[in-house]
Design a protein around this motif. Structure first.
Motif, short mmCIF file in Angstrom:
data_model
loop_
_atom_site.label_atom_id
_atom_site.label_comp_id
_atom_site.label_asym_id
_atom_site.label_seq_id
_atom_site.Cartn_x
_atom_site.Cartn_y
_atom_site.Cartn_z
N VAL A 78 0.84 -1.21 0.00
CA VAL A 78 0.00 0.00 0.00
C VAL A 78 0.87 1.25 0.00
CG1 VAL A 78 -1.62 1.34 1.41
CG2 VAL A 78 -2.01 -1.09 1.03
N ILE A 79 1.91 1.25 0.84
CA ILE A 79 2.78 2.44 0.90
C ILE A 79 3.40 2.72 -0.47
CG2 ILE A 79 4.93 3.38 1.88
CD1 ILE A 79 4.15 1.94 4.52
N VAL A 80 3.93 1.65 -1.11
CA VAL A 80 4.57 1.85 -2.42
C VAL A 80 3.55 2.39 -3.42
CG1 VAL A 80 5.68 0.67 -4.36
CG2 VAL A 80 6.33 0.09 -2.02
N LEU A 81 2.37 1.79 -3.44
CA LEU A 81 1.34 2.23 -4.41
C LEU A 81 0.88 3.67 -4.15
CD1 LEU A 81 -0.89 -0.98 -4.72
CD2 LEU A 81 0.76 -0.12 -6.37
N VAL A 82 0.66 3.97 -2.87
CA VAL A 82 0.18 5.32 -2.53
C VAL A 82 1.25 6.36 -2.88
CG1 VAL A 82 -0.54 6.85 -0.64
CG2 VAL A 82 -1.33 4.50 -0.70
N LEU A 83 2.49 6.00 -2.57
CA LEU A 83 3.61 6.91 -2.83
C LEU A 83 3.72 7.22 -4.32
CD1 LEU A 83 5.74 8.12 -0.91
CD2 LEU A 83 7.29 6.35 -1.67
N ILE A 84 3.68 6.17 -5.12
CA ILE A 84 3.82 6.36 -6.57
C ILE A 84 2.66 7.19 -7.10
CG2 ILE A 84 3.77 5.14 -8.80
CD1 ILE A 84 5.39 2.91 -7.41
N ARG A 85 1.48 6.86 -6.65
CA ARG A 85 0.30 7.59 -7.14
C ARG A 85 0.32 9.06 -6.68
NH1 ARG A 85 -4.36 6.36 -10.00
NH2 ARG A 85 -5.57 8.25 -9.84
N ALA A 86 0.82 9.26 -5.46
CA ALA A 86 0.86 10.64 -4.95
C ALA A 86 1.84 11.49 -5.76
CB ALA A 86 1.24 10.64 -3.48
N VAL A 87 2.98 10.91 -6.11
CA VAL A 87 3.96 11.67 -6.92
C VAL A 87 3.36 11.99 -8.29
CG1 VAL A 87 6.25 11.63 -7.97
CG2 VAL A 87 5.93 10.72 -5.68
N GLN A 88 2.54 11.06 -8.79
CA GLN A 88 1.97 11.25 -10.14
C GLN A 88 0.65 12.02 -10.14
OE1 GLN A 88 1.61 7.11 -11.08
NE2 GLN A 88 3.48 7.12 -12.32
N ILE A 89 0.24 12.56 -9.01
CA ILE A 89 -1.09 13.18 -8.92
C ILE A 89 -1.32 14.22 -10.03
CG2 ILE A 89 -0.27 14.94 -7.27
CD1 ILE A 89 -3.72 13.31 -7.16
N PHE A 90 -2.46 14.14 -10.69
CA PHE A 90 -2.73 15.09 -11.74
C PHE A 90 -4.24 15.31 -11.96
CE2 PHE A 90 -3.41 15.76 -16.43
CZ PHE A 90 -3.12 17.11 -16.42
N ASP A 91 -4.90 14.27 -12.50
CA ASP A 91 -6.22 14.47 -13.11
C ASP A 91 -7.28 15.11 -12.22
OD1 ASP A 91 -5.69 11.96 -12.06
OD2 ASP A 91 -5.99 10.95 -13.98
N GLU A 92 -7.53 14.50 -11.05
CA GLU A 92 -8.64 15.05 -10.25
C GLU A 92 -8.31 16.46 -9.74
OE1 GLU A 92 -7.34 11.97 -9.49
OE2 GLU A 92 -7.06 11.73 -7.33
N VAL A 93 -7.03 16.69 -9.40
CA VAL A 93 -6.66 18.01 -8.90
C VAL A 93 -6.70 19.04 -10.03
CG1 VAL A 93 -4.84 19.36 -7.78
CG2 VAL A 93 -5.27 17.02 -7.06
N TYR A 94 -6.31 18.62 -11.23
CA TYR A 94 -6.33 19.53 -12.38
C TYR A 94 -7.76 20.01 -12.65
CZ TYR A 94 -5.40 21.29 -17.09
OH TYR A 94 -5.30 22.08 -18.20
N VAL A 95 -8.70 19.07 -12.53
CA VAL A 95 -10.10 19.44 -12.75
C VAL A 95 -10.61 20.30 -11.58
CG1 VAL A 95 -12.46 18.55 -13.01
CG2 VAL A 95 -10.57 17.41 -14.16
N LEU A 96 -10.20 19.94 -10.39
CA LEU A 96 -10.71 20.62 -9.19
C LEU A 96 -10.19 22.05 -9.06
CD1 LEU A 96 -12.29 20.18 -6.44
CD2 LEU A 96 -10.08 19.62 -5.45
N THR A 97 -8.87 22.22 -9.17
CA THR A 97 -8.30 23.55 -8.90
C THR A 97 -7.56 24.15 -10.09
OG1 THR A 97 -6.17 22.67 -8.18
CG2 THR A 97 -7.88 22.86 -6.49
N GLY A 98 -7.25 23.35 -11.10
CA GLY A 98 -6.47 23.84 -12.25
C GLY A 98 -5.06 24.24 -11.84
N GLY A 99 -4.63 23.82 -10.66
CA GLY A 99 -3.29 24.18 -10.19
C GLY A 99 -3.30 25.44 -9.32
N GLY A 100 -4.45 26.11 -9.26
CA GLY A 100 -4.54 27.37 -8.52
C GLY A 100 -5.00 27.16 -7.08
N PRO A 101 -5.21 28.21 -6.33
CA PRO A 101 -5.00 29.60 -6.72
C PRO A 101 -3.52 29.92 -6.90
CG PRO A 101 -5.61 29.43 -4.40
CD PRO A 101 -5.73 28.07 -4.97
N GLY A 102 -3.23 30.75 -7.88
CA GLY A 102 -1.83 30.99 -8.22
C GLY A 102 -1.22 29.69 -8.70
#
Lengths: 423, 342
Positions: free
Chosen positions: B261-285
């Protein structure tokens, strides 16, 4: 042996049949702001009826696809046969020269020559396509809110400061979340920058460092975001050069003043309806002039097409005066066709507000600055716009001081020029 | 041989289903025997691994080398042969910094902002994800009423597309969203959650946990159910305290699952993109701008793209992931060895 021959023959027939089907196909990649996709579909159906040998396939896609995926397809020597794009100059090396293919090149030059340079490689006389609409940036005011607040609309030559003051007064009186919004776009920010005397183009034709004119307006703008005069939702809500519009807030009556452009008119006419009264105001004035930014979307032929003659035939049809007239009147778009503009249009709408707004935008074309006229055909516009959006939004979010943002804008543009390899 | 008739006594579906399998096995038997005689037993292992190796080579190794080649080139052209060789210039540009802790002192400040944000995100998200998943698994492992229902509830978000997850939460958290609507109804002041740097970062962490914890909970739950019950019974008979039971029995026996679980969570966390991109677009700022979004924007979405710089950044990100994975695996092996010695 006979079995192998039969299979090979069948394969060859299949191959011929499939290429024959492809031969008459013309694919158009199209995005819509309003109802223009439906209108075009209707017009193309008539074209196919008259030209049964040509099958036009209309691919309706999101604007993001045109902006992000089409350039990659073009670099790969792939893509549709025709596309509706806004990034006209920077991708001009991928457009097909229609001059030897169209029925009457002189007709094209006469009626669409004004914007031909926006979409062809520098120094050529190529006919790449035509503008499906001419747009102009400008403001919209929620007149009902002004009336309810008892504040009169600022006059035609009002400055950005005048509008900010009035919008703030109205917002406070009517409990509206934000007095003003300006789309998160470098193109939109450029209109006011030019009004404050900015000139992006250096003496050598390359981007000039950010000048006092731009710095003056950006300083005002960031201050307005900080004190709540400008909507934070639009500019602070994303990173990078992502586009964000404030149109929904205006439609929902949450904004007093919205700076966007003429392409919003059909959108507002449909979605606002009789909910409240709204007016187009043209571009507010700065210290130098009252300029907006021209622009628009162009329909261009792609040079990787397998059917250039069919493509030219489709383009000839779509640029016919009667077709452009119908398209513009039904979509409420300002056409690029010079002859048609001289004759005038009868926009197909009962909405008097929309008609008045379109007339305001037509009148505003006279106040465009010289730089504004040049920018749509300037290769480095997009590099400038991208850096502006990225860094101004960081300043608006409080991540960068204004001086840092200004020097970052210059550095970003310089890096883009260097990366492009253009001497 | 007389075939049995379905529905009649003596008919066996298993045997009938095996007929084509046996036929296929008889068909491949002679060439495989010949291959084994020719290549030997070691050669046979290679033969069976070859399809997987081929897929791995084409879809993982080849893109990696192409990406590496891109990172050594400059210019705006997309195709490798059209690009000019610049050596390690793109890496030098990324590392051109007078103080790595201050992104503003770096030539590519956005890259270092994204690195910093990703670091914080990994730290917070991995810790919280492990904690929340473990607690949820422990609760779901107890004799609850409607246990299957609760398991389904926690697993459901995993089935959603990341874009859907991002949109749902955006509708909840935006200025005119459900949360503010509810707060306003209760007499509280609405807040622009996604325009506030701290809240938007917290939202990014929270939403990613909500979206993925069901999957990790399931892995941990499987691990918990594999622990022999008699160990707990013996501990109970000895009067061992629950904390001690957890630390001395549950946690050590759950260690292999936890490591996965730690390995999988770690890898996925480093690769985080899609849901956050839709949610915040990288912002504010740029407060929720993570490495993958930086790479995407630099290579694909910017108005003048820079594939070389994006490739260099992705190679660096890949290197970090490899180091983290190797570290985790070596820790796992050493803990297994310790377990064996005991």
């Amino acid at each position: 042996m006979s079995k192998t021959s039969t299979m090979l023959t069948a394969f060859a027939v299949g191959l011929l049949a499939s290429t024959a089907a492809i031969a008459g196909d013309v694919r158009i990649m199209w995005y819509s702001d309003g109802v223009e996709g439906e209108v075009l579909k209707d017009l193309l159906a008539r074209f196919m009826k008259d030209n049964p040998g040509i099958n036009v396939v209309l691919d309706n896609v999101a604007y993001g696809v045109v902006r992000e995926q089409l350039p990659v397809q073009l670099e790969a020597g792939d893509g549709p046969d025709i596309a509706r794009v806004t990034n006209l100059k920077a991708l001009s090396q991928h457009w097909l020269d229609l001059r030897p293919l169209v029925a009457d090149a002189a007709y094209w030059d006469k009626n669409f020559g004004g914007q031909a340079d926006w979409m062809r490689p520098d120094g050529s006389n190529q006919i790449s396509g035509f503008m499906t609409q001419i747009t102009l940036t400008g403001g919209f005011a929620n007149k009902t809110l002004f009336d309810q607040a008892g504040v009169s609309l600022p006059p035609k030559d009002a400055t950005w400061d005048d509008w900010a003051k009035a919008a703030k007064e109205v917002a406070q009186s009517q409990q509206v979340p934000f007095p003003m919004a300006l789309d998160r776009s470098g193109h939109r920010l450029t209109g006011p920058n030019l009004s404050y005397g900015s000139n992006y183009i250096g003496a050598d034709g390359k981007p000039a460092p950010l000048d006092e004119g731009a710095k003056n307006f950006i300083t005002k703008f960031v201050g307005w975001v900080a004190d709540g005069t400008m909507s934070k939702d639009v500019w602070v809500s994303a990173a990078g050069s992502t586009y964000r519009a404030g149109a929904d807030d205006f439609i929902n009556g949450q904004l007093v003043y919205y700076y966007s452009g003429s392409w919003q008119v059909p959108n507002f006419s449909t979605k606002i309806g009789s909910n409240f009264d709204w007016v187009a105001t043209g571009s507010p004035c700065g210290s130098a002039n009252c300029s907006g930014m021209p622009g628009g979307a162009g329909l261009v032929a792609i040079k990787y097409t397998k059917n250039p003659k069919d493509v030219a035939q489709v383009m000839d049809y779509l640029t016919r005066e009667d077709i452009v007239k119908e398209f513009s009147e039904r979509t409420l778009f300002l056409p690029a066709h010079k002859g048609l503009l001289e004759k005038g249009l009868d926009f197909k709408t009962d909405d008097e507000q929309a008609k008045a707004a379109l007339n305001t935008f037509v009148a505003s074309t006279s106040s465009l600055s010289d730089v504004a006229q040049k920018l749509p055909g300037w290769f480095w516009s997009d590099a400038f716009y991208g850096a502006l959006v990225t860094r101004v939004s960081q300043a608006a979010a409080g991540e960068l001081k204004l001086d840092e943002a200004f020097s970052r804008i210059d550095a970003d543009i310089a890096a883009k020029v260097k990366d492009s390899g253009v001497k | 041989m007389k075939a049995d008739i379905p529905g009649k006594p003596g008919f066996n579906f298993g045997d009938a289903a095996m007929v084509p399998v046996r036929f296929a096995m008889e068909l491949v038997d002679p060439p495989l025997r010949w291959l084994q005689r020719t290549a030997g037993l070691g050669g046979m292992a290679t033969f069976f691994l070859l399809p997987n190796m081929l897929i791995f080579g084409i879809f993982v190794l080849l893109p990696f080398f192409i990406n590496f080649a891109y990172s050594m080139t400059g210019g705006a052209a997309l195709f490798l042969p059209d690009r000019n060789f610049v050596g390690a210039d793109q890496y030098a540009r990324l590392f051109d910094c007078s103080n790595y802790l201050d992104p503003n002192s770096c030539a590519e400040d956005t890259f270092w902002t994204a690195v910093g944000n990703t670091g914080w995100f990994v730290l917070l998200q991995v810790t919280l994800m492990i904690g929340v998943s473990l607690v949820t698994a422990l609760i779901l492992n107890r004799d609850l009423r409607a246990r299957s229902f609760w398991r389904a509830v926690f697993f459901f978000p995993v089935l959603l597309s990341p874009v859907v997850v991002g949109l749902i939460w955006k509708w909840i958290l935006q200025r005119q969203g459900l949360l503010n609507f509810g707060l306003y109804g209760l007499g509280f002041e609405p807040h622009a959650w996604l325009n506030d740097r701290n809240w938007s970062f917290a939202a990014a962490v929270g939403v990613s946990i909500w979206a993925h914890m069901g999957f990790y909970t399931l892995i941990l739950l499987a691990g918990l159910q594999a622990i022999p019950k008699d160990l707990y019974e013996a501990a109970e008979m000895d009067g061992t305290k629950p904390t001690r039971v957890f630390l001395r029995i549950t946690l050590p026996l759950l260690a292999p699952n936890l490591l996965v679980v730690i390995v999988l969570v770690l890898i996925r966390a480093v690769q985080i993109f899609d849901e956050v991109y839709v949610l915040t677009g990288g912002g504010p700022g740029t407060s929720t701008l993570f490495l993958t979004q930086y790479i995407y924007e630099t290579g694909f979405a910017a108005q003048l793209r820079n594939p070389g710089l994006a490739a260099a950044a992705s190679i660096l990100m890949g290197a970090v992931l490899v180091v983290l994975t190797l570290l985790q695996l070596s820790l796992g092996r050493s803990s297994e060895k310790k377990g064996d010695r005991k």
